[in-house]
Design a protein around this motif. Structure first.
Motif, PDB file in Angstrom:
ATOM      1  N   UNK A  52      12.789   2.642  -3.049  1.00  0.00           N
ATOM      2  CA  UNK A  52      12.509   1.203  -3.075  1.00  0.00           C
ATOM      3  C   UNK A  52      11.669   0.884  -1.844  1.00  0.00           C
ATOM      4  N   UNK A  53      10.621   0.101  -2.042  1.00  0.00           N
ATOM      5  CA  UNK A  53       9.826  -0.360  -0.900  1.00  0.00           C
ATOM      6  C   UNK A  53       9.822  -1.888  -0.940  1.00  0.00           C
ATOM      7  N   UNK A  54      10.337  -2.493   0.115  1.00  0.00           N
ATOM      8  CA  UNK A  54      10.316  -3.958   0.200  1.00  0.00           C
ATOM      9  C   UNK A  54       9.045  -4.356   0.936  1.00  0.00           C
ATOM     10  N   UNK A  55       8.290  -5.286   0.346  1.00  0.00           N
ATOM     11  CA  UNK A  55       7.111  -5.821   1.041  1.00  0.00           C
ATOM     12  C   UNK A  55       7.299  -7.333   1.194  1.00  0.00           C
ATOM     13  N   UNK A  56       7.021  -7.829   2.380  1.00  0.00           N
ATOM     14  CA  UNK A  56       7.233  -9.252   2.671  1.00  0.00           C
ATOM     15  C   UNK A  56       6.668  -9.531   4.059  1.00  0.00           C
ATOM     16  N   UNK A  82       8.512  -2.908   4.599  1.00  0.00           N
ATOM     17  CA  UNK A  82       7.211  -2.911   5.250  1.00  0.00           C
ATOM     18  C   UNK A  82       6.585  -4.294   5.215  1.00  0.00           C
ATOM     19  N   UNK A  83       5.985  -4.675   6.331  1.00  0.00           N
ATOM     20  CA  UNK A  83       5.227  -5.921   6.347  1.00  0.00           C
ATOM     21  C   UNK A  83       4.110  -5.771   5.326  1.00  0.00           C
ATOM     22  N   UNK A  84       3.950  -6.777   4.479  1.00  0.00           N
ATOM     23  CA  UNK A  84       3.032  -6.673   3.343  1.00  0.00           C
ATOM     24  C   UNK A  84       1.609  -6.339   3.799  1.00  0.00           C
TER      25      UNK A  84
END
Ligand code: M6R
Length: 369
Positions: A52-56, A82-84
């Motif tokens: 899973x990679x969270x981008x935001x 990760x920062x988008x």
């Protein structure tokens, strides 16, 4: 429109018990199992996910940071946050077994939109966790899990953050459920405790005036530090961001374990240091490590403002101020520990005579890269 509160931010902080309750509403069946009919991603695809990679961005990214601790623990799936804007401009390794989770209040943050597009081009499945219905990010994603925080007007995100964390817990528990987690009873228990969190948040809100008095007395501080470990770390980062954006005070959040790797050099006589303390009923070592960190900064003259669970007496000898939060499981604690930090920033900015809802140089949604 502000419901009798001095600012939209104060109103929205008060609405947080509802933001959590509404985000949970209708997502469980009578047996206590999670049902996410709205999730238009098949169970087969979700079972096959291997990363899973969270981008935001900003506060939403800190919600993702909390999600990493919870989802990795419950599901044993690796989670990157990760920062988008960083994700977009490197060469991220994502493929058809990657679930990219894009978190955004507005659904219109251009950096996050670009990350979503990039992820889909690489064949990833994208799930949006968004507050604003009909916005761009859900439209461009494979599926959406809406947070039900209601419209957030203040530039500083508060109730949306709490709702984003709640939605991430729902996602994590759901993934654990459909992937046949070995501890269904433990997960049911966590879900039951999550349903009690609105009451827990309300209890923290009831102590608003205590936080305000401390904030008002600190309005001339030039710099404030925030420390946390485990899920307390993103809470520390969020506390620092709130203070920067609202009160224009230099503030930094650190992982408490990093102290001796550099930041402790900043501590001098009178330096205010907030410390987010994990539950003593969780992993013992986590709690005792943080208590040691409080002692370390105190020994160097820091003024310690400690956020600790009801009944945690171990912090008392080293704390100049203790803000109490109710007893909740360690992984769910950010929903209560962040609240005093939000109130603190809101009240301190108000005491400085600043526009709490519309801080200088900032926009509610950042629609340019
Ligand atoms: O609308 P989004 O959640 O995508 O916005 C992301 C950030 O711009 C936002 O969280 C920002 O950091 C807030 N001003 C924090 O209070």
């Amino acid at each position: 429109v502000k419901g009798g509160y001095p600012s939209f931010m104060a109103k929205e902080i008060h609405e947080q018990p509802h933001a959590v309750a509404d985000t949970l509403l209708g997502r469980t069946d009578p047996s206590g199992a999670l049902v996410l009919d709205e999730l238009r991603i098949s169970e087969a695809v979700l079972r096959a996910v291997d990363k899973i990679v969270v981008v935001a961005c900003g506060t939403a990214a800190y919600a993702g940071h909390v999600a990493k601790y919870a989802i990795e623990h419950w599901c044993r799936i690796p989670v990157e946050v990760e920062l988008a804007h960083e994700f977009r401009y490197r060469d991220p390794i994502v493929d058809s077994r990657t679930l990219v989770v894009a978190i955004s209040q507005s659904g219109e943050t251009m950096d996050t939109i670009m990350a979503v597009r990039h992820a889909r081009e690489q064949g990833a499945t994208v799930l949006a966790i968004v507050n604003t219905h009909g916005s761009t990010i859900p439209r461009e994603s494979d599926a959406v899990l809406y947070t039900h925080a209601g419209p957030e007007v203040a530039v500083a995100s508060t109730k949306a953050f709490i709702a984003q964390i709640t939605a991430c817990y729902v996602l994590g528990l759901y993934l654990a459920q459909i992937r046949g987690n070995k501890f269904p009873d433990e997960l049911k228990e966590i879900l039951a405790q999550l349903h009690e969190l609105p009451d827990g948040i309300q209890r923290v809100l009831d102590a608003w005036d205590e936080v305000r008095d401390v904030a008002v007395a600190m309005k001339d501080e030039p710099t404030v530090l925030f420390l946390g470990r485990h899920v307390g770390y993103p809470v520390a980062l969020e506390g620092a961001l709130k203070l920067k954006e609202l009160a224009y005070i230099h503030a930094e959040g650190f992982a408490a374990g990093e102290l001796k790797h550099g930041p402790i050099a900043l501590v001098e006589e009178g330096q205010p240091v907030f410390v987010v303390v994990p539950s003593p009923r969780g992993r013992d070592v986590l709690h005792s490590k943080v208590v040691s960190n409080i002692q370390e900064v105190r020994a160097r003259g820091a003024r310690t403002l400690v956020i600790a669970e009801d009944g945690d007496e171990a912090v008392v000898p080293y704390a100049d101020v203790v803000f109490r939060v109710p007893q909740v499981p360690t992984l769910l604690a950010p929903l209560v520990t962040v609240v005093p930090l939000q109130i603190f920033a809101c009240e301190l900015a108000g005491a400085k005579g600043l526009d709490v809802d519309q801080p200088r140089n900032l926009a509610k949604s950042v629609t340019v890269e």
